[in-house]
Design a protein around this motif. Structure first.
Motif, mmCIF file in Angstrom:
data_model
loop_
_atom_site.group_PDB
_atom_site.id
_atom_site.type_symbol
_atom_site.label_atom_id
_atom_site.label_comp_id
_atom_site.label_asym_id
_atom_site.label_seq_id
_atom_site.Cartn_x
_atom_site.Cartn_y
_atom_site.Cartn_z
ATOM 1 N N LEU A 208 7.102 33.336 70.669
ATOM 2 C CA LEU A 208 6.475 33.443 69.155
ATOM 3 C C LEU A 208 6.466 34.831 69.048
ATOM 4 O O LEU A 208 6.632 35.217 67.834
ATOM 5 C CB LEU A 208 5.139 32.581 69.184
ATOM 6 C CG LEU A 208 5.390 31.310 69.222
ATOM 7 C CD1 LEU A 208 3.747 30.687 69.124
ATOM 8 C CD2 LEU A 208 6.054 30.583 68.253
ATOM 9 N N GLU A 209 5.907 35.791 69.820
ATOM 10 C CA GLU A 209 5.956 37.035 69.495
ATOM 11 C C GLU A 209 7.262 37.785 68.998
ATOM 12 O O GLU A 209 7.584 38.570 68.351
ATOM 13 C CB GLU A 209 5.256 37.924 70.686
ATOM 14 C CG GLU A 209 3.791 37.486 70.799
ATOM 15 C CD GLU A 209 3.199 38.269 72.154
ATOM 16 O OE1 GLU A 209 3.775 39.082 72.648
ATOM 17 O OE2 GLU A 209 1.926 37.645 72.583
ATOM 18 N N HIS A 210 8.312 37.461 70.077
ATOM 19 C CA HIS A 210 9.723 37.830 69.998
ATOM 20 C C HIS A 210 10.410 37.349 68.476
ATOM 21 O O HIS A 210 10.730 38.346 67.778
ATOM 22 C CB HIS A 210 10.641 37.225 70.870
ATOM 23 C CG HIS A 210 11.977 37.422 70.677
ATOM 24 N ND1 HIS A 210 12.722 38.534 70.746
ATOM 25 C CD2 HIS A 210 12.876 36.425 70.082
ATOM 26 C CE1 HIS A 210 14.009 38.294 70.513
ATOM 27 N NE2 HIS A 210 14.234 37.073 70.158
ATOM 28 N N MET A 211 9.780 36.091 68.134
ATOM 29 C CA MET A 211 10.440 35.753 66.657
ATOM 30 C C MET A 211 9.792 36.574 65.840
ATOM 31 O O MET A 211 10.419 36.691 64.740
ATOM 32 C CB MET A 211 10.273 34.137 66.867
ATOM 33 C CG MET A 211 11.163 33.439 67.808
ATOM 34 S SD MET A 211 12.912 33.808 67.386
ATOM 35 C CE MET A 211 13.269 32.610 66.000
ATOM 36 N N SER A 212 8.364 36.599 65.600
ATOM 37 C CA SER A 212 7.695 37.301 64.776
ATOM 38 C C SER A 212 8.369 38.805 64.529
ATOM 39 O O SER A 212 8.445 39.231 63.200
ATOM 40 C CB SER A 212 6.063 37.297 65.199
ATOM 41 O OG SER A 212 5.372 37.747 64.250
ATOM 42 N N ARG A 213 8.443 39.495 65.760
ATOM 43 C CA ARG A 213 8.915 40.781 65.609
ATOM 44 C C ARG A 213 10.485 40.874 64.817
ATOM 45 O O ARG A 213 10.465 41.879 64.293
ATOM 46 C CB ARG A 213 9.144 41.549 66.784
ATOM 47 C CG ARG A 213 7.809 41.879 67.601
ATOM 48 C CD ARG A 213 7.963 42.781 68.821
ATOM 49 N NE ARG A 213 8.761 41.988 69.903
ATOM 50 C CZ ARG A 213 8.298 41.227 70.898
ATOM 51 N NH1 ARG A 213 7.110 41.138 70.928
ATOM 52 N NH2 ARG A 213 9.158 41.017 71.706
ATOM 53 N N GLN A 214 10.997 39.859 64.859
ATOM 54 C CA GLN A 214 12.419 39.657 64.136
ATOM 55 C C GLN A 214 12.261 39.175 62.689
ATOM 56 O O GLN A 214 13.102 38.954 62.085
ATOM 57 C CB GLN A 214 13.348 38.844 64.804
ATOM 58 C CG GLN A 214 13.694 39.524 66.706
ATOM 59 C CD GLN A 214 14.204 40.769 66.331
ATOM 60 O OE1 GLN A 214 15.286 40.683 65.670
ATOM 61 N NE2 GLN A 214 13.951 41.623 67.181
ATOM 62 N N GLY A 215 11.178 39.068 62.355
ATOM 63 C CA GLY A 215 10.834 38.795 60.856
ATOM 64 C C GLY A 215 10.660 37.256 60.649
ATOM 65 O O GLY A 215 10.594 36.823 59.219
ATOM 66 N N PHE A 216 10.452 36.666 61.453
ATOM 67 C CA PHE A 216 10.228 34.885 61.191
ATOM 68 C C PHE A 216 8.814 34.795 61.226
ATOM 69 O O PHE A 216 7.787 35.381 61.718
ATOM 70 C CB PHE A 216 10.496 34.142 62.716
ATOM 71 C CG PHE A 216 12.161 33.855 62.763
ATOM 72 C CD1 PHE A 216 12.809 32.862 62.016
ATOM 73 C CD2 PHE A 216 12.839 34.875 63.353
ATOM 74 C CE1 PHE A 216 14.311 32.855 62.250
ATOM 75 C CE2 PHE A 216 14.202 34.984 63.541
ATOM 76 C CZ PHE A 216 14.958 33.877 62.767
ATOM 77 N N HIS A 217 8.333 33.749 60.268
ATOM 78 C CA HIS A 217 6.870 33.373 59.843
ATOM 79 C C HIS A 217 6.931 32.153 60.865
ATOM 80 O O HIS A 217 7.241 31.125 60.482
ATOM 81 C CB HIS A 217 6.832 33.294 58.519
ATOM 82 C CG HIS A 217 7.490 34.308 57.708
ATOM 83 N ND1 HIS A 217 6.497 35.678 57.731
ATOM 84 C CD2 HIS A 217 8.310 34.444 57.247
ATOM 85 C CE1 HIS A 217 7.279 36.611 56.993
ATOM 86 N NE2 HIS A 217 8.562 36.064 56.526
ATOM 87 N N ILE A 218 5.861 32.226 61.707
ATOM 88 C CA ILE A 218 5.466 31.072 62.594
ATOM 89 C C ILE A 218 4.406 30.091 62.066
ATOM 90 O O ILE A 218 3.254 30.491 61.765
ATOM 91 C CB ILE A 218 4.984 31.686 63.883
ATOM 92 C CG1 ILE A 218 5.943 32.812 64.496
ATOM 93 C CG2 ILE A 218 5.018 30.682 65.016
ATOM 94 C CD1 ILE A 218 7.392 32.451 64.901
ATOM 95 N N ASN A 219 4.559 29.036 62.032
ATOM 96 C CA ASN A 219 3.697 27.773 62.015
ATOM 97 C C ASN A 219 3.546 27.200 63.418
ATOM 98 O O ASN A 219 4.414 26.483 64.089
ATOM 99 C CB ASN A 219 4.194 26.509 60.947
ATOM 100 C CG ASN A 219 3.187 25.629 60.840
ATOM 101 O OD1 ASN A 219 2.083 25.713 61.408
ATOM 102 N ND2 ASN A 219 3.651 24.470 60.477
ATOM 103 N N ASP A 220 2.423 27.806 64.066
ATOM 104 C CA ASP A 220 2.395 27.348 65.737
ATOM 105 C C ASP A 220 1.613 25.976 65.576
ATOM 106 O O ASP A 220 0.088 25.854 65.242
ATOM 107 C CB ASP A 220 1.377 28.584 66.131
ATOM 108 C CG ASP A 220 1.463 28.747 67.642
ATOM 109 O OD1 ASP A 220 1.893 27.560 68.145
ATOM 110 O OD2 ASP A 220 0.701 29.445 68.165
#
Length: 129
Positions: free
Chosen positions: A22-34
């Motif tokens: 999730l941290e990897h995806m967030s750093r790449q600009g994704f907005h996470i609904n966890d």
């Protein structure tokens, strides 16, 4: 495009590597609904992820399923190219994939695309990530 990088991730509360992905995806600009859930088998069944294609977490973005430790660049490629597939996956939990970094150990891995029948083919390949 508003919301284009909104991704919903289903994961077990006890899995730490999912949080690192999730941290990897967030750093790449994704907005996470966890979304934490104890019943990952039901989630995988709902989204058509067969056991041979499964990993620890399952994510949904647009009409696509993202299974396991898929690099953010492959998710962006999927969204850009819009192939007629159900989703992409890195089956299992391969050392060196995003979220599965284990020191200097980085194994080669393949990102597979799959259809609703569970048929898979190579989407991208990494000698070492």
């Amino acid at each position: 495009v508003a919301g284009a990088l909104d991704i919903t991730v289903y994961r077990s509360p006890s899995c730490s590597c999912c949080g690192q992905w999730l941290e990897h995806m967030s750093r790449q600009g994704f907005h996470i609904n966890d979304v934490m859930t104890e019943d990952m088998d039901a989630i995988k069944k709902k989204f058509g992820v067969s056991p041979k294609l499964a990993s620890c977490h399952t994510a949904v973005i647009g009409d696509y399923v993202i299974e396991g430790h898929v690099p953010a660049g492959d998710v962006k490629k999927l969204l850009l190219e819009k192939p007629a597939v159900a989703g992409i996956t890195v089956p299992g939990m391969v050392s060196g994939t995003p979220g599965m970094e284990m020191g200097g150990k980085k194994l080669p891995f393949t990102v597979l695309s799959f259809d609703k029948a569970g048929n898979a083919s190579k989407f991208s390949e990494y000698a070492s990530y």
